[in-house]
Design a protein around this motif. Structure first.
Motif, PDB file in Angstrom:
ATOM      1  N   GLU A   1      39.738   9.430 -15.375  1.00  0.00           N
ATOM      2  CA  GLU A   1      40.326   9.693 -14.057  1.00  0.00           C
ATOM      3  C   GLU A   1      41.443   8.720 -13.710  1.00  0.00           C
ATOM      4  OE1 GLU A   1      35.993  11.132 -12.296  1.00  0.00           O
ATOM      5  OE2 GLU A   1      36.948   9.331 -11.470  1.00  0.00           O
TER       6      GLU A   1
ATOM      7  N   THR B   1      42.517   9.664  -9.882  1.00  0.00           N
ATOM      8  CA  THR B   1      42.309  11.008  -9.363  1.00  0.00           C
ATOM      9  C   THR B   1      40.850  11.393  -9.523  1.00  0.00           C
ATOM     10  OG1 THR B   1      44.562  11.621  -9.995  1.00  0.00           O
ATOM     11  CG2 THR B   1      43.039  13.416  -9.459  1.00  0.00           C
TER      12      THR B   1
ATOM     13  N   PRO C   1      38.230  14.122  -9.543  1.00  0.00           N
ATOM     14  CA  PRO C   1      38.315  15.574  -9.705  1.00  0.00           C
ATOM     15  C   PRO C   1      37.603  16.331  -8.580  1.00  0.00           C
ATOM     16  CG  PRO C   1      36.924  14.596 -11.425  1.00  0.00           C
ATOM     17  CD  PRO C   1      37.457  13.472 -10.601  1.00  0.00           C
TER      18      PRO C   1
ATOM     19  N   GLU D   1      35.467  18.747  -8.510  1.00  0.00           N
ATOM     20  CA  GLU D   1      34.022  18.987  -8.617  1.00  0.00           C
ATOM     21  C   GLU D   1      33.194  17.754  -8.258  1.00  0.00           C
ATOM     22  OE1 GLU D   1      35.722  18.086 -12.703  1.00  0.00           O
ATOM     23  OE2 GLU D   1      36.184  19.529 -11.132  1.00  0.00           O
TER      24      GLU D   1
ATOM     25  N   PRO E   1      40.792  17.893  -5.577  1.00  0.00           N
ATOM     26  CA  PRO E   1      41.094  16.618  -6.235  1.00  0.00           C
ATOM     27  C   PRO E   1      41.581  15.605  -5.192  1.00  0.00           C
ATOM     28  CG  PRO E   1      42.306  18.426  -7.268  1.00  0.00           C
ATOM     29  CD  PRO E   1      41.627  18.978  -6.058  1.00  0.00           C
TER      30      PRO E   1
END
Length: 183
Positions: free
Chosen positions: A94, A103, A105, A107, A114
């Motif tokens: 990430e 970042t 994500p 999910e 995001p």
């Protein structure tokens, strides 16, 4: 008894039990949800604690007693103002240390989108200098994001003693950062 000693815990227990019954209803495992109509056992008071600049500096300095990876974990919490679990599950994939971006994500983020967190040069250096850098796993927990504190059993309690600052939670770092940025 639970609601007297831990008022928020009683509310969270009801919330979770209600969710289990709703899940069961969706799958035709139960006929009714006995928690429908039940009110929260206690009224919650929103927290408003922010750390003063002096308190934050004392906690930052106290992080020196923690060692790796708890020290870096706590300092990243302070510097980013992100949620404890978002930092705990930070994954090397990430991070873009060259551009200074993290970042989270969609999910894994609370809003299902995001989330981009700019990293300061201090954060990038801290992450770059970490002694364990598998670059394929979790940043703060090679064991799978479960325990980011290394050998420190209770890092928050350790920081209370070492800093002399008490009455705060890890989530208060978020409020402190937001308040500081507004100021």
């Amino acid at each position: 008894a639970l609601e007297a000693e831990f008022p928020v815990a009683a509310n969270r227990a009801l919330q979770r039990i209600r969710a289990v019954f709703n899940w069961g209803l969706e799958r035709d495992l139960v006929k009714t949800n006995p928690t429908l109509g039940l009110k929260k056992p206690t009224k919650e008071k929103p927290r408003s604690r922010t750390l003063s600049d002096e308190e934050l500096a004392a906690v930052w300095k106290a992080c020196n007693v923690l060692g790796y990876p708890a020290q870096q974990f706590m300092r990243i919490l302070i510097l980013t103002g992100q949620r404890r679990d978002d930092v705990r599950h930070m994954h090397w994939s990430e991070l873009d240390l060259d551009s200074g971006d993290w970042t989270i994500p969609a999910e894994r983020y609370k809003s299902d989108r995001p989330h981009l967190i700019p990293l300061t040069s201090v954060m990038v250096k801290m992450l770059h200098d970490m002694p364990f850098r598998d670059r394929a796993g979790y940043v703060f927990s090679p064991s799978g994001g479960v325990k980011p504190y290394g050998n420190v059993v209770r890092p928050k309690a350790t920081l209370d003693i070492a800093s002399g600052v008490t009455g705060w939670t890890l989530h208060d770092f978020r409020r402190t950062l937001r308040t500081g940025l507004s100021r």
